[in-house]
Motif scaffolding. Structure first.
Motif, short mmCIF file in Angstrom:
data_model
loop_
_atom_site.label_atom_id
_atom_site.label_comp_id
_atom_site.label_asym_id
_atom_site.label_seq_id
_atom_site.Cartn_x
_atom_site.Cartn_y
_atom_site.Cartn_z
N ASP A 61 -9.54 -17.07 10.69
CA ASP A 61 -10.72 -16.97 11.54
C ASP A 61 -12.11 -16.60 10.67
N THR A 62 -12.33 -16.27 9.64
CA THR A 62 -13.43 -16.31 8.88
C THR A 62 -13.90 -17.72 8.41
N LEU A 63 -12.93 -18.60 7.89
CA LEU A 63 -12.93 -19.97 7.76
C LEU A 63 -13.52 -20.75 9.26
N ALA A 64 -12.82 -20.50 10.08
CA ALA A 64 -13.13 -21.24 11.24
C ALA A 64 -14.49 -20.76 11.76
N LEU A 65 -14.99 -19.42 11.68
CA LEU A 65 -16.25 -19.02 11.92
C LEU A 65 -17.31 -19.87 10.75
N ALA A 66 -17.06 -19.82 9.51
CA ALA A 66 -18.10 -20.51 8.90
C ALA A 66 -18.07 -21.96 9.31
N ALA A 67 -16.95 -22.57 9.39
CA ALA A 67 -17.03 -24.21 9.60
C ALA A 67 -17.86 -24.50 10.91
N ASN A 68 -17.63 -23.46 12.03
CA ASN A 68 -18.46 -23.39 13.09
C ASN A 68 -19.92 -23.25 12.90
N ARG A 69 -20.55 -22.52 12.21
CA ARG A 69 -21.82 -22.17 11.70
C ARG A 69 -22.32 -23.56 11.10
N VAL A 127 -24.83 -35.97 7.21
CA VAL A 127 -23.15 -36.54 6.90
C VAL A 127 -22.60 -35.65 5.95
N ASP A 128 -23.57 -35.18 4.82
CA ASP A 128 -22.98 -33.91 4.07
C ASP A 128 -22.79 -32.80 4.50
N LYS A 129 -23.54 -32.27 5.62
CA LYS A 129 -23.41 -30.99 6.32
C LYS A 129 -22.20 -31.13 7.10
N TYR A 130 -21.81 -32.48 7.87
CA TYR A 130 -20.50 -32.41 8.73
C TYR A 130 -19.55 -32.48 7.50
N LEU A 131 -19.68 -33.00 6.32
CA LEU A 131 -18.46 -33.05 5.52
C LEU A 131 -18.07 -31.54 5.00
N GLU A 132 -19.06 -30.80 4.80
CA GLU A 132 -19.02 -29.46 4.52
C GLU A 132 -18.42 -28.68 5.61
N ALA A 133 -18.42 -28.84 6.79
CA ALA A 133 -17.84 -28.33 7.93
C ALA A 133 -16.49 -28.89 7.87
N ALA A 134 -16.23 -30.01 7.74
CA ALA A 134 -14.82 -30.84 7.79
C ALA A 134 -14.10 -29.85 6.70
N GLU A 135 -14.39 -29.96 5.44
CA GLU A 135 -13.70 -29.14 4.25
C GLU A 135 -13.43 -28.02 4.55
N ILE A 136 -14.20 -27.15 5.40
CA ILE A 136 -14.00 -25.69 5.66
C ILE A 136 -12.79 -25.80 6.77
N TYR A 137 -12.93 -26.65 7.61
CA TYR A 137 -11.85 -26.98 8.73
C TYR A 137 -10.58 -27.03 7.95
N LEU A 138 -10.58 -28.02 7.28
CA LEU A 138 -9.27 -28.60 6.58
C LEU A 138 -8.76 -27.39 5.63
N ARG A 139 -9.54 -26.67 5.15
CA ARG A 139 -9.03 -25.35 4.33
C ARG A 139 -8.41 -24.34 5.41
N ALA A 140 -8.96 -24.21 6.55
CA ALA A 140 -8.55 -23.31 7.72
C ALA A 140 -7.06 -23.87 8.10
N VAL A 141 -6.78 -25.35 8.52
CA VAL A 141 -5.87 -25.99 8.87
C VAL A 141 -4.81 -25.62 7.85
N ARG A 142 -5.11 -25.78 6.46
CA ARG A 142 -4.16 -25.99 5.50
C ARG A 142 -3.48 -24.44 5.20
N LEU A 143 -4.52 -23.52 5.37
CA LEU A 143 -4.12 -22.08 5.38
C LEU A 143 -3.20 -21.65 6.32
N GLY A 144 -3.53 -22.15 7.66
CA GLY A 144 -2.48 -21.98 8.74
C GLY A 144 -2.40 -20.66 9.36
N GLY A 145 -1.23 -20.13 9.10
CA GLY A 145 -0.88 -19.13 9.68
C GLY A 145 0.39 -19.47 10.71
#
Length: 119
Positions: A32-40, A73-91
């Motif tokens: 949830d924290t990662l998703a919130l950060a990525a959304n921001r 693009v760099d900002k989008y990629l930053e968000a993508a990295e955070i989303y990817l970490r959240a997906v990998r962490l999963g749950g």
């Protein structure tokens, strides 16, 4: 004569969450924290992206426009990295994981579109 008071019985011990549940809860909280950060970060990138699209013809040179686009693009990629970490962490929440993957794919599609536009 003074009346003696009987102490009230001790409260039953609070049941501690099982380690498995505690771990699942902490993973869910971290996702949830990662998703919130990525959304921001994504929100910020979308705002700047929108402004750049509106101001496309007003830049002094194409290089300045490309440089600004690269920052988006760099900002989008930053968000993508955070989303990817959240997906990998999963749950265990498959629905949440699908939503995060969709967001990640959307961000990467936007990056691809920008790259095509700016060469």
């Amino acid at each position: 004569a003074s009346k003696g008071t009987t102490p009230s019985p001790p409260a039953p011990p609070a049941s501690a969450p099982s380690p498995a549940r505690s771990t699942a809860t902490s993973v869910a909280d971290e996702v949830d924290t990662l998703a919130l950060a990525a959304n921001r970060v994504l929100s910020s990138a979308l705002d700047v992206d929108e402004l750049l699209v509106a101001a496309e013809g007003t830049f002094e040179s194409p290089d300045k426009y490309r440089a600004r686009r690269q920052r988006v693009v760099d900002k989008y990629l930053e968000a993508a990295e955070i989303y990817l970490r959240a997906v990998r962490l999963g749950g265990n929440d498959d629905e949440r994981r699908v939503l995060l993957k969709r967001r990640l794919e959307g961000v990467l599609d936007r990056v691809a579109t920008i790259k095509k536009m700016t060469g």
